[in-house]
Motif scaffolding. Structure first.
Motif, PDB file in Angstrom:
ATOM      1  N   PRO A 154      -4.691  34.080 -20.403  1.00  0.00           N
ATOM      2  CA  PRO A 154      -3.352  33.690 -19.930  1.00  0.00           C
ATOM      3  C   PRO A 154      -3.452  33.073 -18.535  1.00  0.00           C
ATOM      4  CG  PRO A 154      -3.410  35.981 -20.682  1.00  0.00           C
ATOM      5  CD  PRO A 154      -4.825  35.531 -20.578  1.00  0.00           C
ATOM      6  N   ILE A 155      -2.628  32.064 -18.291  1.00  0.00           N
ATOM      7  CA  ILE A 155      -2.682  31.371 -17.000  1.00  0.00           C
ATOM      8  C   ILE A 155      -1.265  31.242 -16.444  1.00  0.00           C
ATOM      9  CG2 ILE A 155      -2.623  29.070 -18.093  1.00  0.00           C
ATOM     10  CD1 ILE A 155      -4.448  28.116 -15.800  1.00  0.00           C
ATOM     11  N   GLY A 156      -1.138  31.473 -15.130  1.00  0.00           N
ATOM     12  CA  GLY A 156       0.168  31.384 -14.482  1.00  0.00           C
ATOM     13  C   GLY A 156       0.587  29.939 -14.239  1.00  0.00           C
ATOM     14  N   GLY A 157       1.815  29.772 -13.824  1.00  0.00           N
ATOM     15  CA  GLY A 157       2.429  28.456 -13.700  1.00  0.00           C
ATOM     16  C   GLY A 157       1.639  27.426 -12.912  1.00  0.00           C
ATOM     17  N   ASP A 158       1.165  27.771 -11.733  1.00  0.00           N
ATOM     18  CA  ASP A 158       0.512  26.769 -10.886  1.00  0.00           C
ATOM     19  C   ASP A 158      -0.942  27.088 -10.615  1.00  0.00           C
ATOM     20  OD1 ASP A 158       2.680  25.163 -10.679  1.00  0.00           O
ATOM     21  OD2 ASP A 158       3.460  26.098  -8.862  1.00  0.00           O
ATOM     22  N   GLU A 159      -1.570  27.769 -11.560  1.00  0.00           N
ATOM     23  CA  GLU A 159      -2.933  28.228 -11.316  1.00  0.00           C
ATOM     24  C   GLU A 159      -3.993  27.282 -11.869  1.00  0.00           C
ATOM     25  OE1 GLU A 159      -3.193  33.054 -11.272  1.00  0.00           O
ATOM     26  OE2 GLU A 159      -3.072  32.022 -13.196  1.00  0.00           O
TER      27      GLU A 159
END
Lengths: 446, 446
Positions: A121-126
């Motif tokens: 999983p990856i966050g919005g601005d990562e």
């Protein structure tokens, strides 16, 4: 998920006989085809490839690949291919509005690594950087050339080629969000158009996480030397945890050499399976003839068949032609090959000694051998679970069986051969039942 | 997830020889043990059982069951067991603060139904009622006795025994939230202490959804008649989609009758496997003797072994003693049983005709038979996927093989028997390869 591949650079250190670097062959598949097919095996079907140096040839190849593999490959041109790679990535900006994989055309990873990164999983601005923390295998020149990273608690704090304090290597594989493009533009405004610099801009904002590849192999193909290393590494990956002792120390080393040659030829895995099968059939026919010479020919053919039997799977994996059906079909052919070899030996024996003992030896050897294969699937599942990557010491299977046939026929000891096979195979079957029974009892205890 | 089981009522319509209804035996397991073990197979290990009538005997049994099965069973007493069942449910209120399954001690469901209901997401204050929309199989008396529901677009709009307009039957299985208890209390204040009335209170608030069991079987055991129906239904569920023709029309009908008797005895599935195996070994020994009489004895034993071979799996499923190891072990024993039967026939033949033809017939019959079993697993996966519950017309496997042995030996035609088995089994193997190859080719097309 889309995959962005940077393939614009010149790659002049690889002596490539006029071929652009993405098209340089590694064990029968070009670098860029390997990258794309590995990603395809992980479920990715949309690709963006940034081309530049000798772009026309690369694009021509990719158009053909797109057709053949039923995937989508969009071309992105970077006419400034002689500048830093951050510019190449920026060219793809208009096509990418969701998280995407970013990789280089000359870096090779395993499917497992790619799949694990893709599913993180990856966050919005990562941005996630795939980091190799166990880089002892790299030479000091390779480390000097590599982009280094300094990570703490899973965050990338710093990244660049010149880093003095570092605890990992940037493998050139990323899971990105489009936030990367703003960062690249900011870095470019500051006068640095490398990809690492863009990542660093995000890192100073605390938005870069390290994805630990946990010692999984990867290969950066930069020159003739690293190309050889990559080929050896890819071949090594073809060894199986469940290889028996004869396979491990005799058949596999030979079959890997053969495979290295075979992948460069236009030969399908099924054709190789068929060659192995035919060799076993002819071996059985030789055994059925009179005399020691026939036995020797049969022995050589049987062992040849056993070695070649490894090549089909190896070639299939290297050429991304593994199919469930293919593996199963090969296994069924092997069973008929076994039956043919043992029947040949039985007939040979009956010609000289037509007693019940001969018939029984052949019959019990066949029963033990076929049931040995019948029990192999579940036993191998157990072994794989138990040994987790460590080589397996004890497994009496087809590799051992055919070696006994080989030696016994060479020595003209057919009755002893059949008796030994009957004994070993049936005892191994009983042992497997016993071992699996014990494992079942233990699992009930938990 | 916890499971609440209502077992307080008298159940006087079942002539139960002094036993409380929850302890009445259905094919070797008491009603309540069946309910609990079915839930356990779906991963539930925490049970609450409301007891009342003859509660001491039931609690004694459950204490023993808790120990034996390594699960937790909490007793909830309802001294007003002669009143409506809503009161029983209310007694469990202090123990239940999360979603829970609610069922009756005398209703039997399949694991699939229970698992699907358990895995259905449920909202904060909802109740899910497991509804049977295909209740044509119920007699008019059963429908008159049943709690009826009226559903629309997945919502239960009304529920009661007296409903005139209905489109489904309340099966007595629920996925509840603790909101049920407020509703039951409200219903009790209004003077109705039935469970259905509590559900109806929630239904009028639009908080009851219908879980469509999609025609899956279930059994409400109320009297001797429905007990017989449940037993027949449970036995019918033991038939397999992949049963071959001989199994379907000959072996299975007999083995189900035997199983009905065997489950009441203290005989483990492994012991039944062993009896089947020994029968095959003795059959092989008989075949190896001279004369037609020996063949007839062997034939009877071989066919007996083949029939009994169905019973071990049937008993294991009925007694919740299925294990992966047990199934595998049984299959490996079957392979040795096959080898022994065919070897016996081969020896019989060699005694009268010691030529190569006899040896070859036996050898090819064995090869074809063992590889037939080797290919069965994958072929059955294919069949199950393709036929989805419809009976399979064409499958030549062990059931056919042993019937040929039976008939051939009865008729004293050993050579023909072995030749026919060799032909049929090897041709079937080739056919399976062909069919699976076709399926693989088609799957590539998609």
């Amino acid at each position: 998920m889309k995959c962005l591949i940077l393939a614009a650079g010149k790659g002049s250190r690889l002596s490539n006989k006029g071929l652009p670097k993405p098209l340089v062959s590694v064990l029968g598949k070009s670098l860029i085809e390997r990258v794309i097919l590995t990603a395809k095996a992980c479920g990715i079907t949309d690709f963006l490839v940034v081309t530049g140096y000798q772009g026309k040839a690369v694009r021509g190849f990719l158009d053909e690949l797109q057709e053949r593999e039923d995937i989508s490959i969009i071309h992105v041109l970077n006419e400034q291919w002689d500048k830093e790679n951050g510019l190449s990535a920026l060219k793809a900006r208009p096509y990418l509005h969701e998280p995407f994989l970013l990789t280089m055309c000359d870096h090779l990873f395993t499917e497992d690594t790619l799949r694990a990164l893709k599913d993180t999983p990856i966050g919005g601005d990562e941005v996630l950087v795939c980091v190799d923390h166990e880089f002892e295998h790299l030479s000091s020149e390779e480390v000097a050339e590599a982009t280094k990273v300094f990570t703490q608690k899973g965050k990338v704090l710093d990244i660049s080629k010149q880093l003095q304090q570092y605890n990992g290597i940037d493998t050139g594989l990323f899971l990105c969000t489009p936030a990367l493009f703003d960062a690249l533009e900011k870095a470019a405004e500051e006068g640095d158009t490398t990809l690492s610099r863009g990542i660093k801009v995000l890192a100073t904002q605390g938005r870069v996480r390290a994805f630990d590849m946990g010692g999984a192999p990867w290969f950066d193909v930069d020159d003739e030397n690293s190309l050889q290393k990559a080929q050896q590494g890819l071949l090594r990956l073809l060894k199986k945890d469940t290889d028996g002792p004869v396979s491990r120390y005799l058949n596999r080393p030979i079959s890997l050499r053969l495979t290295r040659y075979l992948v460069t030829k236009d030969l399908s895995p099924n054709q190789i399976s068929f060659i192995s099968f035919m060799a076993a059939i002819v071996a059985g026919l030789c055994f059925a003839l009179k005399g020691h010479v026939a036995l020797i020919f049969g022995a050589l053919l049987a062992q040849f068949s056993s070695v070649i039997d490894g090549c089909d799977g190896e070639v299939a994996r290297l050429k991304f032609q593994m199919t469930e059906f293919g593996g199963w079909f090969d296994a069924v052919l092997d069973r008929y090959a076994d039956a043919c070899i043992l029947f040949g030996l039985t007939l040979h024996l009956i010609r000289t000694d037509p007693g019940l003992g001969s018939v029984a030896a052949g019959y019990f050897a066949l029963t033990g051998s076929l049931i040995n294969s019948y029990t192999a699937r579940r036993y191998d599942v157990y072994l794989r679970k138990k040994q987790e990557g460590r080589p397996v010491a004890f497994r009496l299977g087809r590799d051992v069986r055919i070696l006994i046939v080989f030696l016994g026929a060479l020595l003209d000891k057919v009755f002893a051969t059949l008796v030994i096979i009957a004994l070993i195979m049936n005892l191994e079957n009983i042992r497997r039942i016993w071992v699996l029974y014990g494992a079942w009892q233990r699992s009930k205890g938990h």
